[in-house]
Design an enzyme around this catalytic site. Structure first.
Site, PDB file in Angstrom:
ATOM      1  N   ARG A 149     -37.998 -73.001  14.619  1.00 58.10           N
ATOM      2  CA  ARG A 149     -37.872 -73.121  13.166  1.00 58.10           C
ATOM      3  C   ARG A 149     -37.546 -74.571  12.830  1.00 58.10           C
ATOM      4  O   ARG A 149     -36.675 -75.176  13.465  1.00 58.10           O
ATOM      5  CB  ARG A 149     -36.740 -72.223  12.628  1.00 58.10           C
ATOM      6  CG  ARG A 149     -36.903 -70.756  12.974  1.00 58.10           C
ATOM      7  CD  ARG A 149     -37.427 -69.920  11.832  1.00 58.10           C
ATOM      8  NE  ARG A 149     -37.751 -68.579  12.319  1.00 58.10           N
ATOM      9  CZ  ARG A 149     -37.029 -67.487  12.056  1.00 58.10           C
ATOM     10  NH1 ARG A 149     -35.962 -67.571  11.281  1.00 58.10           N
ATOM     11  NH2 ARG A 149     -37.389 -66.317  12.545  1.00 58.10           N
TER      12      ARG A 149
ATOM     13  N   ALA B 155     -40.503 -51.461  14.002  1.00 60.48           N
ATOM     14  CA  ALA B 155     -40.403 -52.740  14.700  1.00 60.48           C
ATOM     15  C   ALA B 155     -39.011 -53.304  14.461  1.00 60.48           C
ATOM     16  O   ALA B 155     -38.349 -52.970  13.480  1.00 60.48           O
ATOM     17  CB  ALA B 155     -41.461 -53.720  14.176  1.00 60.48           C
TER      18      ALA B 155
ATOM     19  N   GLN C 123     -35.894 -64.683  20.656  1.00 63.84           N
ATOM     20  CA  GLN C 123     -35.905 -63.384  19.990  1.00 63.84           C
ATOM     21  C   GLN C 123     -36.332 -62.328  20.990  1.00 63.84           C
ATOM     22  O   GLN C 123     -36.989 -62.623  21.990  1.00 63.84           O
ATOM     23  CB  GLN C 123     -36.902 -63.373  18.818  1.00 63.84           C
ATOM     24  CG  GLN C 123     -36.387 -64.058  17.571  1.00 63.84           C
ATOM     25  CD  GLN C 123     -37.283 -63.818  16.360  1.00 63.84           C
ATOM     26  OE1 GLN C 123     -38.451 -63.466  16.503  1.00 63.84           O
ATOM     27  NE2 GLN C 123     -36.728 -64.011  15.180  1.00 63.84           N
TER      28      GLN C 123
ATOM     29  N   VAL D 293     -42.716 -54.898   7.270  1.00 60.99           N
ATOM     30  CA  VAL D 293     -42.108 -53.556   7.389  1.00 60.99           C
ATOM     31  C   VAL D 293     -41.807 -52.985   6.006  1.00 60.99           C
ATOM     32  O   VAL D 293     -41.601 -53.725   5.040  1.00 60.99           O
ATOM     33  CB  VAL D 293     -40.790 -53.583   8.221  1.00 60.99           C
ATOM     34  CG1 VAL D 293     -41.095 -53.804   9.681  1.00 60.99           C
ATOM     35  CG2 VAL D 293     -39.823 -54.622   7.689  1.00 60.99           C
TER      36      VAL D 293
ATOM     37  N   HIS E 276     -41.443 -66.551  14.936  1.00 63.46           N
ATOM     38  CA  HIS E 276     -40.837 -65.289  15.377  1.00 63.46           C
ATOM     39  C   HIS E 276     -41.749 -64.670  16.442  1.00 63.46           C
ATOM     40  O   HIS E 276     -42.858 -65.168  16.676  1.00 63.46           O
ATOM     41  CB  HIS E 276     -40.589 -64.326  14.208  1.00 63.46           C
ATOM     42  CG  HIS E 276     -41.777 -64.097  13.312  1.00 63.46           C
ATOM     43  ND1 HIS E 276     -41.728 -63.314  12.194  1.00 63.46           N
ATOM     44  CD2 HIS E 276     -43.062 -64.557  13.362  1.00 63.46           C
ATOM     45  CE1 HIS E 276     -42.920 -63.288  11.608  1.00 63.46           C
ATOM     46  NE2 HIS E 276     -43.731 -64.034  12.282  1.00 63.46           N
TER      47      HIS E 276
ATOM     48  N   TRP F 260     -39.479 -68.644   6.842  1.00 61.80           N
ATOM     49  CA  TRP F 260     -39.734 -69.208   8.172  1.00 61.80           C
ATOM     50  C   TRP F 260     -40.214 -70.651   8.041  1.00 61.80           C
ATOM     51  O   TRP F 260     -41.389 -70.893   7.760  1.00 61.80           O
ATOM     52  CB  TRP F 260     -40.791 -68.375   8.907  1.00 61.80           C
ATOM     53  CG  TRP F 260     -40.326 -66.985   9.165  1.00 61.80           C
ATOM     54  CD1 TRP F 260     -39.523 -66.578  10.180  1.00 61.80           C
ATOM     55  CD2 TRP F 260     -40.631 -65.815   8.409  1.00 61.80           C
ATOM     56  NE1 TRP F 260     -39.307 -65.228  10.102  1.00 61.80           N
ATOM     57  CE2 TRP F 260     -39.970 -64.736   9.034  1.00 61.80           C
ATOM     58  CE3 TRP F 260     -41.394 -65.561   7.253  1.00 61.80           C
ATOM     59  CZ2 TRP F 260     -40.045 -63.430   8.546  1.00 61.80           C
ATOM     60  CZ3 TRP F 260     -41.465 -64.264   6.781  1.00 61.80           C
ATOM     61  CH2 TRP F 260     -40.797 -63.206   7.422  1.00 61.80           C
TER      62      TRP F 260
HETATM   63  N1  PHE Z   1     -39.588 -61.317  12.714  1.00 60.35           N
HETATM   64  C1  PHE Z   1     -38.394 -61.172  11.914  1.00 60.35           C
HETATM   65  C2  PHE Z   1     -37.674 -62.523  11.911  1.00 60.35           C
HETATM   66  O1  PHE Z   1     -37.976 -63.370  12.661  1.00 60.35           O
HETATM   67  C3  PHE Z   1     -37.494 -60.107  12.462  1.00 60.35           C
HETATM   68  C4  PHE Z   1     -38.088 -58.762  12.334  1.00 60.35           C
HETATM   69  C5  PHE Z   1     -38.886 -58.228  13.350  1.00 60.35           C
HETATM   70  C6  PHE Z   1     -37.878 -57.986  11.199  1.00 60.35           C
HETATM   71  C7  PHE Z   1     -39.435 -56.990  13.234  1.00 60.35           C
HETATM   72  C8  PHE Z   1     -38.421 -56.731  11.081  1.00 60.35           C
HETATM   73  C9  PHE Z   1     -39.206 -56.230  12.112  1.00 60.35           C
HETATM   74  O2  PHE Z   1     -36.787 -62.711  11.118  1.00 60.35           O
END
Ligand code: PHE
Length: 338
Positions: free
Chosen positions: A189, A302, A203, A246, A163, A149
């Site tokens: 970003r 998630a 998102q 995760v 995100h 990121w």
């Molecule tokens: N936050 C992650 C991204 O921006 C996406 C994501 C969200 C992945 C939730 C797993 C669970 O790339």
């Protein structure tokens, strides 16, 4: 002469006509003036009598002219007011109607799909702290995954969220399980833009927490999302992937055929089972606030997906930058039904 003058003054239809009458009687060579000039030829007694008569006449005519002038001005004003009156019964000028932005529509559609499955829709801040954007999401400062990121940092040390995942933490801090939420919003970003990358995009985050939530629930939810978006024939695919918050983590794609007969896999987003460290971070924060620890031992999943990618595939949009270039030739195509 007074009779004649009165008749002319009363019939003068305009200020100009009235001025002509005035000149005719009271002007330098006017009728009244001529009489005044002729006084010199008379004897003093006659001059006194005649002079008073003529002055009376002059005043009379002058008065009549002034009265008429006021009346004509008033009439002119009324006429002007009448001609400038607004006719409120006229139909209004037609204005081009605006419409919701195509990405707003996709986010609304997504929110609808999830609302039907019992989710709450919540929004978060675009300016975030390092702690919420990274640390509480199991991304310590030294973690190499931060490279995933590229971040816009603000002068005061805060950042533009990269995100929507910070809302996982913020929501759990203030709510108890079981919970089901989606979080639509803008993310940022710091990266070079090209046809598929923008420095600002959107998102939709999803978070479900409860007891005995499994990967099967996650897959079923994503499949339901795909069918909600693309119809009953849509298929989904999961590939192992890594996100620090995760475990296990996956990327998911949707197989979809558009009205032009094209079909392909659309890489839509990331997902996975909520990492125990995330629950622990939330409980630590809750404890600091004097709230009970309630998340350790819970399970949840998630996911995060990109509406721009959906719009690009659905409408054959070749370049993500078109969404935000404010070109009406592009935007005006998305005013009607989706
Ligand atoms: N936050 C992650 C991204 O921006 C996406 C994501 C969200 C992945 C939730 C797993 C669970 O790339």
């Amino acid at each position: 002469m007074l009779q004649e003058a009165r008749a002319q003054i009363e019939t003068a239809g305009s200020l100009e006509a009235l001025q002509t009458v005035k000149t005719h009687y009271l002007g330098k060579n006017g009728e009244v003036t001529k009489q005044l000039k002729s006084l010199g030829a008379l004897s003093p007694e006659e001059r006194k009598v005649k002079g008073q008569e003529i002055n009376a006449l002059k005043q009379e005519i002058d008065g009549l002219i002034s009265e008429r002038e006021v009346a004509l001005k008033e009439a002119a004003l009324q006429a002007k007011l009448a001609s400038e009156a607004i006719d409120i019964t006229l139909p209004a000028l037609s204005m081009p109607a605006g419409g919701l932005h195509v990405i707003t529509r996709i986010l609304d559609d997504l929110s609808d799909i999830f609302t039907r499955m019992g989710y709450n829709v919540v929004e978060g801040n675009e300016v975030e702290d390092d702690a919420y954007n990274f640390q509480h999401l199991n991304i310590p400062w030294y973690h190499p995954a931060r490279d995933l990121w590229d971040t816009f940092w603000l002068k005061d040390g805060r950042l533009l969220r990269t995100h929507t995942s910070p809302m996982q933490i913020r929501y759990m801090l203030e709510h108890t399980a079981p919970l089901k939420i989606v979080v639509p919003g803008k993310v940022y970003r710091y990266e070079a833009t090209d046809a598929t990358h923008e420095s600002m995009f959107h998102q939709l985050e999803g978070l479900v927490v409860g007891d005995n939530i499994s990967m099967a629930d996650l897959k079923g939810t994503i499949a339901e999302l795909a069918r909600g978006l693309f119809g009953p024939k849509a298929k989904v695919r999961f590939q192992p992937s890594f996100y620090p918050f995760v475990e296990p983590g996956a990327d998911f794609a949707v197989w979809w055929e558009n009205p032009r007969g094209e079909s392909k896999w659309l890489e839509l987003g990331g997902c996975g089972m909520v990492h125990p460290n995330v629950f622990k971070a939330v409980d630590d924060l809750r404890e600091q606030r004097g709230l009970p620890r309630i998340y350790e031992g819970k399970t949840g999943f998630a996911f995060g997906l990109g509406p721009e990618r959906i719009a690009m595939l659905k409408y054959g949009m070749p370049d993500i930058r078109y969404f935000y270039a404010n070109d009406l030739r592009v935007l005006a195509q998305f005013k009607g039904e989706l």
